[in-house]
Design an enzyme around this catalytic site. Structure first.
Site, PDB file in Angstrom:
ATOM      1  N   LEU A 129      38.462  42.186  62.275  1.00  0.00           N
ATOM      2  CA  LEU A 129      38.195  42.582  61.626  1.00  0.00           C
ATOM      3  C   LEU A 129      38.836  40.875  59.832  1.00  0.00           C
ATOM      4  O   LEU A 129      39.900  40.211  60.572  1.00  0.00           O
ATOM      5  CB  LEU A 129      39.807  43.334  60.993  1.00  0.00           C
ATOM      6  CG  LEU A 129      39.032  44.734  61.560  1.00  0.00           C
ATOM      7  CD1 LEU A 129      40.108  45.731  61.711  1.00  0.00           C
ATOM      8  CD2 LEU A 129      37.782  45.629  60.960  1.00  0.00           C
ATOM      9  N   ASP A 130      38.391  41.534  58.828  1.00  0.00           N
ATOM     10  CA  ASP A 130      38.107  40.157  57.988  1.00  0.00           C
ATOM     11  C   ASP A 130      40.279  40.802  57.844  1.00  0.00           C
ATOM     12  O   ASP A 130      40.897  41.593  57.284  1.00  0.00           O
ATOM     13  CB  ASP A 130      37.465  41.271  56.207  1.00  0.00           C
ATOM     14  CG  ASP A 130      36.245  41.005  57.046  1.00  0.00           C
ATOM     15  OD1 ASP A 130      35.248  40.304  57.596  1.00  0.00           O
ATOM     16  OD2 ASP A 130      35.643  41.269  55.724  1.00  0.00           O
ATOM     17  N   TYR A 131      40.137  38.982  57.084  1.00  0.00           N
ATOM     18  CA  TYR A 131      41.564  38.839  56.823  1.00  0.00           C
ATOM     19  C   TYR A 131      41.799  40.303  55.743  1.00  0.00           C
ATOM     20  O   TYR A 131      43.742  40.796  56.023  1.00  0.00           O
ATOM     21  CB  TYR A 131      42.267  37.783  56.220  1.00  0.00           C
ATOM     22  CG  TYR A 131      43.046  37.346  55.942  1.00  0.00           C
ATOM     23  CD1 TYR A 131      44.033  36.566  56.738  1.00  0.00           C
ATOM     24  CD2 TYR A 131      43.652  36.864  54.200  1.00  0.00           C
ATOM     25  CE1 TYR A 131      45.787  35.712  56.050  1.00  0.00           C
ATOM     26  CE2 TYR A 131      45.060  36.462  54.096  1.00  0.00           C
ATOM     27  CZ  TYR A 131      45.914  36.114  54.839  1.00  0.00           C
ATOM     28  OH  TYR A 131      46.686  35.790  54.896  1.00  0.00           O
ATOM     29  N   THR A 179      40.868  42.977  55.518  1.00  0.00           N
ATOM     30  CA  THR A 179      40.866  44.389  56.264  1.00  0.00           C
ATOM     31  C   THR A 179      41.162  44.978  56.804  1.00  0.00           C
ATOM     32  O   THR A 179      42.219  44.652  57.862  1.00  0.00           O
ATOM     33  CB  THR A 179      39.290  44.940  56.706  1.00  0.00           C
ATOM     34  OG1 THR A 179      38.011  44.383  55.931  1.00  0.00           O
ATOM     35  CG2 THR A 179      39.153  45.813  57.113  1.00  0.00           C
TER      36      THR A 179
END
Ligand code: URA
Length: 256
Positions: free
Chosen positions: A120-122, A124
């Site tokens: 997951l993105d930083y 998200t």
């Protein structure tokens, strides 16, 4: 003797030929020993593709595939399967040489070495699976198996009812087409909306890029489901063990 009490007979009952099937089932969290014996008697338990109805049957839980009602159970006791609610501002990595907080910092220290399943993105939030079952982790993250992932996104702009059709038809991104498997508008108010989108792929920033491409940049993104596993009410930063049923469904989703 209490049939759920492992302490005495099982040490000698389990020999070099293996471990009694009902013990393996109970240790995997399928149910009490008595319940597992009933399941065996009912013909609901399979070992390497064969229904086993004999209570005393011994198995090698490290090598044999054991299924209950057609769903594989995690028979090796050293395997760990966790769901984590990743908050924003946490890196999907097990360590970081720049000292940023990682998902490993949110897990009990000194435990098993785990892999994160995909990323997951930083920025998200939401459901992240972690396991030391390398084959399962690899397959869940592999595009070939197309495991569905669902996200809730706060987006800007007035979202038209037709957006779902457009996303299902596919959006051209710089690295190819991307399409939504499911889409629904959860809430709309003025120039913001909350939408739910389900995809079977996991390219980098895929949800943010798709929604930006159709004119609705994402201001907050939360993953709520990965395959059969739901985020539910897990608090941000908290983790929980997956249930035996969830693990069985994950195995089934990737053909294990
Ligand atoms: N899509 C994104 O854009 N970001 C994520 O973290 C996951 C899916």
């Amino acid at each position: 003797m209490d049939p759920d009490d492992d302490r005495d007979t099982l040490v000698d009952a389990d020999g070099p030929e293996g471990v009694r099937l009902q013990k393996v089932l109970a240790a995997a969290g399928v149910g009490s020993r008595r319940h597992c014996e009933e399941m065996i008697g009912e013909g609901r338990v399979e070992v390497d593709g064969q229904i086993v109805r004999r209570f005393g049957a011994k198995v090698d839980p490290d090598r044999q595939i054991i299924k209950v009602d057609g769903r594989r159970i995690p028979s090796r006791q050293d395997l760990v399967y966790l769901a984590l609610n990743k908050p924003t501002g946490v890196l999907t990595a097990m360590s970081d040489d720049r000292g940023r907080q990682t998902v490993a910092d949110l897990l009990p220290s000194g435990g098993e070495r785990l892999f994160h399943v995909g990323r997951l993105d930083y920025d998200t939030e939401g459901l992240m699976l972690l396991t030391n079952d390398g084959e399962l982790a690899h397959r869940l993250a592999h595009p070939r198996y197309g495991v569905l992932k669902t996200y809730l996104a706060d987006v800007t702009g007035s979202v038209p009812a037709s957006l779902g059709k457009r996303l299902a038809a596919g959006v051209q991104l710089e690295d190819g087409m991307a399409s939504a498997d499911k889409f629904r508008i959860v809430d709309r108010s003025g120039s913001h909306a909350l939408v739910e989108i389900t995809l079977h792929e996991g390219r980098k920033h895929i949800v943010r890029r798709m929604l930006a491409e159709v004119g609705h940049p994402v201001s907050r993104l939360v993953r709520t489901q990965l395959g059969p596993v739901r985020l539910g009410r897990l608090a941000p930063g908290a983790n929980r063990k997956l249930t035996t049923a969830e693990i069985g469904e994950l195995y089934a989703a990737v053909g294990l």
